[in-house]
Design an enzyme around this catalytic site. Structure first.
Site, PDB file in Angstrom:
ATOM      1  CB  CYS A 189      -0.908   0.007   1.226  1.00  0.00           C
ATOM      2  SG  CYS A 189      -2.046  -1.391   1.337  1.00  0.00           S
ATOM      3  CG  ASP A 212      33.263  23.733  20.298  1.00  0.00           C
ATOM      4  OD1 ASP A 212      34.299  24.235  19.860  1.00  0.00           O
ATOM      5  OD2 ASP A 212      32.458  24.343  21.031  1.00  0.00           O
ATOM      6  CG  ASP A 263      28.125  25.445  22.236  1.00  0.00           C
ATOM      7  OD1 ASP A 263      29.193  25.396  21.610  1.00  0.00           O
ATOM      8  OD2 ASP A 263      27.898  26.274  23.129  1.00  0.00           O
ATOM      9  CG  ASP A 311      30.733  24.476  17.321  1.00  0.00           C
ATOM     10  OD1 ASP A 311      31.947  24.547  17.094  1.00  0.00           O
ATOM     11  OD2 ASP A 311      30.238  24.674  18.444  1.00  0.00           O
TER      12      ASP A 311
END
Length: 766
Positions: free
Chosen positions: A28, A436, A647, A651
């Site tokens: 389907c 980082d 963050d 980055d």
């Protein structure tokens, strides 16, 4: 059940999410996708069996007209276009308050039970066979009324020159019913031939029962979305603006605008993202971040809409509403992940494309084979019916999406937002983690670690003077000086310094109590010709220890020269749990790296505190923001699968280049929003320990997908030969087919019990 409506105004332009009713198997899904992709302007269409929904991307054109064409294409393919509200109502409202989808099951059980009773009697030596006419009366409504849905869907499949589960059920049960009518019509008067009405009726009832149990289980997989949506309060207490409104007014949350001020009473949910402007309280953000402990909120702190206010009444200035709120973005991320397809699903789609035609051929060969051995026609036909019934590909279509929905849902509950199914599937292969440093492994907020005053200079006086000079600055080092002054309860007047000038990249100058002062980097002091004297050796030692060193200097009367007053050493602190996260990932066999723009000394000093091994090349320092992506590319060489954890805005390129990007969200939003959009996984708490948790839920979800696919294929690989060889009756085959779908969804639901792994205390530093 789908998770989006067809009229959701918050949907991005060019994207249409629509519910689809009537889908039952992987075939389907394939048929609906083909129908949608044929529509003008459709660039991509993804159909999800578990959510019974489709996501369609449109390139230009008239959106209302595109929606109308999509709805018509779904209907022409033999399915029903729906909104979420309609599906919810169909699932829970029905006759006598029962769900609508359970009524056919109950009717089927009532009509089929008398047909099964003689089979039970045979086990005990009884002969309770009902008259042929009574069997006909009981089985016929089940076959053609309750089973009408199979005929409709099967007919649409034939028109589309494809096959689906309904076609197999319709052919198989019709053959059993027609054979029974034929044998009854041919029987001599007074004879009681063996009829197969119970096979047709019971198979249809079992299939309906299996679909009902499956629907109930699928509704549980979307519980995470419903729980997030329930966090939205309906009303807000809007404070007067002094112009139009002169008193507090209760308004719908949808009417709030940025800049409005609302009052939030104890025990209520925050109506929107905003900033506390009066009062203090604690906020329970557990449903958004997974953090169980309440978070203190003071004036100036940010709050997230949907989080629960604690014991204090506060006034909040609205910052973001609607689709721009954190809660709306979380819901959108979870919905995107659940609506998408994992790469492994391509294999299922390829199998589904040829599955039903192959099964029809096997059923025909089964009947011809039994006839060739001299078996009577009715018995050969029943064996073919068993093949058709047990081979329904329901479980294949549910194996992957059910696991993805359960995995992404439970991850969101614990503050891990998985952006798409591809990130989820790749994350379990990760063998390298690159962090980082600032804001990810460290707090990202420098602290004033010490003041080294020149001989004869008072340390407290130095701090108060430096704070006065920095009172107007928003630089992180300036805030660190002010925080240190406040911690010592030193009074700092905002206007204590005059003629303050910020010198970009160097520091600041100004006049405090008639004395001209400079506060800045060692390099700037050298440019000013300042001789540090006895402080020079100490400054060099502090730099080697990883500190950022500034100098406070005063200018002699008449501007004849500068004299150093003190050294100010600043440093970042590792996050709580950062060392434990490093130890946990190392124990899991991961390659670990810290990528930092700091100087080598500062990076090495922090690496030692975190347990990273600089001698093994785990510290990559002095990396410019634009070069982080190149570092990640180098780490990927040799076939390594890399997750980058960051963050900030700088980055984002590295997050995009990594095989999997993980963004750590800040409670205040801001720059991390860019990282969130570039990353495949967002951690709603700035906790490095969540990296291991995200990798763990990825591995467990992929494991469930593999288990489900194994069992889905195993049912057919084992069941079809057994049915073809005559070891399974149609009734047993129907029960096995229904069980396969229920077992796949139930296995996926086991993921809902997942919790982040227990944290181990970090071992001794190497």
């Amino acid at each position: 059940m789908n998770t989006m409506t067809t009229t959701d105004t918050s949907q991005p332009p060019g994207r249409i999410d629509i519910g689809i009713g009537g889908m039952t198997c992987a075939s389907c899904v394939l048929r609906v996708e083909k129908a949608l992709k044929k529509q003008p302007g459709v660039s991509e269409a993804t159909v999800n069996l578990a959510t019974e929904s489709a996501r369609v991307l449109i390139e230009g054109g008239d959106a209302p007209a595109s929606l109308a064409r999509i709805k018509r294409a779904v209907r022409d393919a033999g399915y029903e276009p729906r909104s979420m509200d309609a599906i919810e109502e169909a699932a829970v409202v029905g006759w006598l308050g029962l769900p609508r989808d359970v009524l056919p099951v109950l009717i089927g059980i009532v009509l089929s039970a008398p047909l099964v009773l003689p089979m039970v009697g045979d086990l005990f030596g009884g002969h309770w066979m009902l008259p042929a006419w009574m069997q006909f009366v009981l089985a016929t409504p089940v076959q053609f009324v309750l089973g009408a849905r199979f005929y409709r869907a099967g007919w649409h499949a034939l028109k589309a020159r494809t096959g689906n589960m309904e076609l197999l059920v319709a052919i198989g049960t019709t053959a059993a019913w027609a054979l029974s009518v034929w044998l009854w019509w041919r029987a001599a008067a007074g004879d009681m031939p063996h009829l197969y009405f119970e096979a047709s009726a019971v198979v249809i009832t079992l299939v309906l029962l299996g679909k009902w149990l499956e629907a109930r289980a699928k509704r549980q997989t979307t519980s995470a979305i419903r729980a997030l949506q329930s966090l939205r309060p309906e009303r807000a207490h809007l404070l007067p603006d002094g112009l139009v409104r002169t008193e507090i007014t209760d308004v719908a949350v949808d009417e709030l605008l940025p800049g409005d001020v609302v009052r939030v009473l104890p025990g209520e949910r925050f109506a929107a993202d905003g900033t506390v402007v009066q009062g203090s309280t604690q906020a329970d953000e557990s449903m958004l971040t997974g953090e169980a402990m309440p978070v203190p909120k003071e004036v100036g702190d940010g709050v997230t809409g949907g989080s629960l206010n604690g014991e204090g009444a506060v006034e909040v200035k609205v910052r973001a509403i609607g689709a721009h709120s954190v809660l709306a973005q979380i819901i959108a991320l979870v919905q995107d992940a659940q609506a998408g397809k994992a790469p492994v699903q391509r294999l299922v789609d390829q199998v589904a494309a040829v599955f039903v035609p192959v099964v029809l051929v096997i059923a025909l060969l089964t009947m011809l084979g039994w006839l060739w051995t001299g078996t009577p026609m009715e018995e050969a036909l029943i064996h073919a019916v068993a093949v058709l019934v047990i081979a329904c590909p329901c479980a294949l279509g549910l194996a992957t999406p059910a696991a993805i929905m359960a995995g992404t849902g439970v991850a969101a509950k614990h503050g891990i937002l998985i952006k798409d199914a591809q990130a989820l599937e790749i994350a379990h292969k990760v063998d390298t983690v690159a962090f980082d440093k600032t804001g990810t492994l460290t707090e990202g907020h420098p602290r004033l670690l010490l003041i080294e005053a020149a001989p004869g200079v008072d340390e407290v006086s130095v701090l108060q003077t430096a704070a006065a000079l920095q009172a107007q600055s928003a630089h992180p080092l300036a805030r660190a000086v002010l925080d240190a002054a406040h911690a010592r309860s030193l009074a700092v007047a905002p206007d204590a310094a005059q003629d303050v000038q910020a010198v970009s990249g160097r520091g600041s100058q100004g006049t405090v109590q008639g004395t001209r002062l400079s506060l800045g980097s060692l390099r700037w002091m050298a440019q000013l010709g300042i001789d540090l004297g006895p402080l020079a050796a100490r400054a060099q030692a502090l730099q080697q220890q990883g500190s950022t060193v500034s100098v406070l200097a005063s200018q002699a009367a008449g501007g004849t020269g500068w004299s150093p007053l003190a050294l100010l050493a600043f440093g970042d602190e590792p996050k709580v749990g950062a060392a434990a996260a490093i130890a946990e990932l190392r124990a899991a066999g991961m390659r670990l790296f810290m990528v930092s723009g700091d100087n080598q000394g500062a990076a090495l000093a922090m690496a030692t505190r975190l347990g990273l091994r600089a001698a093994d090349g785990e510290v990559i320092a002095e990396v410019l923001p634009g070069d982080k992506a190149a570092v990640v590319s180098r780490l990927k060489q040799g076939g390594h699968v890399v997750v980058m954890v960051g963050d900030g805005v700088n980055d984002a390129p590295a997050l995009a280049v990594a095989d999997v990007g993980m963004a750590m969200s800040h409670s205040q939003g801001g720059s991390s929003d860019v990282a969130m959009h570039a990353a495949g996984i967002t951690l709603m708490r700035g906790d490095p320990l969540m990296v291991a948790a995200a990798l763990d839920i990825s591995r467990r979800t992929v494991s469930k997908i593999r288990q489900n696919l194994f069992w889905a294929f195993a049912y057919n690989v084992a069941g079809i030969p057994l049915a073809a060889l005559g070891f399974l009756s149609p009734v047993v085959a129907g029960a096995a087919m229904a069980l396969s779908s229920v077992s796949v969804v139930s296995n996926a639901l086991l993921l809902k019990r997942w919790k982040p792994p227990q944290r181990r205390a970090p071992g001794p530093m190497p």
